[in-house]
Write a protein that holds these residues in place. Sequence first.
Motif, short mmCIF file in Angstrom:
data_model
loop_
_atom_site.label_atom_id
_atom_site.label_comp_id
_atom_site.label_asym_id
_atom_site.label_seq_id
_atom_site.Cartn_x
_atom_site.Cartn_y
_atom_site.Cartn_z
N PRO A 130 -24.69 22.97 38.09
CA PRO A 130 -25.43 22.47 39.26
C PRO A 130 -25.58 20.95 39.22
O PRO A 130 -25.94 20.38 38.19
CB PRO A 130 -26.78 23.18 39.14
N LEU A 131 -25.32 20.32 40.34
CA LEU A 131 -25.42 18.87 40.43
C LEU A 131 -26.87 18.42 40.56
O LEU A 131 -27.72 19.18 41.04
CB LEU A 131 -24.63 18.37 41.64
N PRO A 132 -27.18 17.19 40.17
CA PRO A 132 -28.52 16.66 40.42
C PRO A 132 -28.78 16.66 41.93
O PRO A 132 -27.87 16.38 42.73
CB PRO A 132 -28.45 15.23 39.86
N PRO A 133 -30.00 16.97 42.35
CA PRO A 133 -30.29 17.04 43.80
C PRO A 133 -29.89 15.78 44.56
O PRO A 133 -29.42 15.86 45.70
CB PRO A 133 -31.80 17.27 43.84
N GLN A 134 -30.04 14.63 43.92
CA GLN A 134 -29.72 13.38 44.63
C GLN A 134 -28.23 13.20 44.86
O GLN A 134 -27.82 12.35 45.64
CB GLN A 134 -30.30 12.18 43.87
N TRP A 135 -27.40 14.01 44.15
CA TRP A 135 -25.95 13.90 44.33
C TRP A 135 -25.43 14.76 45.48
O TRP A 135 -24.34 14.52 45.99
CB TRP A 135 -25.22 14.30 43.05
N LEU A 136 -26.17 15.79 45.86
CA LEU A 136 -25.66 16.74 46.84
C LEU A 136 -25.32 16.10 48.19
O LEU A 136 -24.34 16.51 48.83
CB LEU A 136 -26.65 17.90 47.03
N PRO A 137 -26.07 15.10 48.65
CA PRO A 137 -25.65 14.44 49.90
C PRO A 137 -24.45 13.52 49.72
O PRO A 137 -23.95 12.98 50.71
CB PRO A 137 -26.90 13.63 50.29
N ARG A 138 -23.98 13.32 48.48
CA ARG A 138 -22.87 12.40 48.21
C ARG A 138 -21.66 13.16 47.66
O ARG A 138 -21.02 12.76 46.70
CB ARG A 138 -23.30 11.34 47.19
N MET A 139 -21.33 14.28 48.29
CA MET A 139 -20.25 15.11 47.77
C MET A 139 -18.89 14.42 47.81
O MET A 139 -17.99 14.76 47.04
CB MET A 139 -20.19 16.42 48.55
N GLU A 140 -18.73 13.43 48.70
CA GLU A 140 -17.45 12.71 48.75
C GLU A 140 -17.14 12.06 47.41
O GLU A 140 -15.98 12.07 46.94
CB GLU A 140 -17.47 11.64 49.84
N ASP A 141 -18.16 11.48 46.75
CA ASP A 141 -17.95 10.87 45.44
C ASP A 141 -17.56 11.91 44.40
O ASP A 141 -16.67 11.68 43.55
CB ASP A 141 -19.20 10.12 44.99
N CYS A 142 -18.22 13.07 44.45
CA CYS A 142 -17.90 14.13 43.49
C CYS A 142 -16.49 14.66 43.71
O CYS A 142 -15.74 14.93 42.75
CB CYS A 142 -18.92 15.26 43.62
N LEU A 143 -16.10 14.81 44.97
CA LEU A 143 -14.75 15.27 45.28
C LEU A 143 -13.70 14.28 44.79
O LEU A 143 -12.64 14.68 44.30
CB LEU A 143 -14.61 15.51 46.78
N ALA A 144 -13.99 13.00 44.91
CA ALA A 144 -13.05 11.98 44.44
C ALA A 144 -12.87 12.08 42.92
O ALA A 144 -11.76 11.94 42.40
CB ALA A 144 -13.52 10.60 44.85
N LYS A 145 -13.97 12.31 42.20
CA LYS A 145 -13.87 12.44 40.75
C LYS A 145 -13.09 13.70 40.37
O LYS A 145 -12.26 13.69 39.44
CB LYS A 145 -15.29 12.49 40.14
N LEU A 146 -13.33 14.80 41.09
CA LEU A 146 -12.59 16.03 40.82
C LEU A 146 -11.11 15.83 41.10
O LEU A 146 -10.25 16.28 40.32
CB LEU A 146 -13.15 17.17 41.67
N ASP A 147 -10.79 15.16 42.18
CA ASP A 147 -9.40 14.89 42.54
C ASP A 147 -8.69 14.13 41.42
O ASP A 147 -7.56 14.46 41.03
CB ASP A 147 -9.37 14.09 43.84
N ALA A 148 -9.36 13.12 40.87
CA ALA A 148 -8.75 12.32 39.79
C ALA A 148 -8.56 13.17 38.54
O ALA A 148 -7.54 13.03 37.84
CB ALA A 148 -9.63 11.11 39.50
N LEU A 149 -9.51 14.04 38.24
CA LEU A 149 -9.37 14.90 37.06
C LEU A 149 -8.18 15.85 37.22
O LEU A 149 -7.34 15.96 36.31
CB LEU A 149 -10.65 15.71 36.86
N LEU A 150 -8.11 16.52 38.35
CA LEU A 150 -7.05 17.51 38.53
C LEU A 150 -5.67 16.85 38.57
O LEU A 150 -4.68 17.45 38.13
CB LEU A 150 -7.29 18.31 39.81
N ALA A 151 -5.61 15.61 39.06
CA ALA A 151 -4.34 14.89 39.10
C ALA A 151 -3.82 14.59 37.70
O ALA A 151 -2.62 14.41 37.50
CB ALA A 151 -4.49 13.59 39.89
N ALA A 152 -4.71 14.52 36.72
CA ALA A 152 -4.31 14.18 35.34
C ALA A 152 -3.91 15.40 34.52
O ALA A 152 -3.43 15.23 33.39
CB ALA A 152 -5.47 13.47 34.65
N LEU A 153 -4.07 16.61 35.05
CA LEU A 153 -3.77 17.80 34.26
C LEU A 153 -2.27 18.00 34.09
O LEU A 153 -1.50 17.82 35.03
CB LEU A 153 -4.38 19.03 34.94
#
Length: 361
Positions: A190-213
């Motif tokens: 579960p993400l910190p509550p303050q991050w939930l309105p900023r899902m674009e940032d989380c998606l960008a981090k996930l995108d970078a991780l999956l690109a490196a696999l």
Amino acid sequence: MQERLFPEDPPDVPAREPQAAAAIPSRAPQAPEAASSRRGVMPAPADPSLAALARALPPQVRLGGSTWSYPGWAGLVWDRPYSESQLARRGLQAYSRHPLLRCVCVDRSFYRSLSASQYEQLAQQVGEDFRFIVKAPALVCDAQVRDEDGRGRQINPAFLDPRLALQEFVQPAMEGLGRRLGALVFQLSPLPPQWLPRMEDCLAKLDALLAALPSLQDCSPDGQFAVEVRDAQWLTPAFVEILRRHGVRYCLGLHPKLPPIEEQLWILRRLWPSPLVCRWNLHRAHGPFGYEEAEKRYGDYSQLLAPDPATRSALARVARATAAAGLPVYVGISNHAEGCAPRSAEALAQAIVGSPEPAPG
């Protein structure tokens, strides 16, 4: 067939090009029985009805539990009661000889990274046809550093860090498990509550991780990467597009923090054709924070005390259709789903075998 299997997509989800289904090798023979020593854990006596049910399952379907150290499985998986510590050290080989338990979730890797040699020790205890579903460490999957009670203390700077994910998880698992690698799962806490309105940032981090696999195919031809979440805010067309672009599976998470299974199937349809990775974690009746309640109710985890036929039926349909397309199916079942993972696996296998998917048209 997927038109019949999955409900309609949200209207704003774009269609995608179908991909060719991967070929699945036929079921390999189990590990030889002579490997258990006199001081080791012995399996329960062979049950001809379970063996017949296992033979009736499509070979692509692998069912298993979340770890294997439960004394209450005596008579189901073990020949007699053993201590939890005995089972943790020596129970895996006996577990792998149960005819329906052809995979297992390695949950302890979430709490501490395992080395390649530790993974290799696990792989050496099972037959060639057995597979592991392994959770990535919280080091890279939890946005918070937590205390012993699970409360977030501070933001985790290593959250979704590609370098650490490879170093602490992917490379050791590939090296140690080899062809017995089934699914490597990034379960995002579960993400910190303050991050939930900023899902674009989380998606960008996930995108970078999956690109490196790296590709898993040279290591394990039916190995899969998958992402499991605990916040419904992840479940958007943008999230699905990231998974699709990198060839990563959505881990169907059956947990009260997420929508019911029927409301998650649109994601699988948008990724179709795709192998199925599922973790059936906790009965919805207990609520999003109900693990303690489930532990009290289910006791020694020897009985199905809270059957969930609706979830089981829906999951069986997805597993059956996925296997019919020649694609791998990995389902890890917790004792907290219905009360006893081996009995849940048996009931799910019966549901998969017992109701053939209707022909299209």
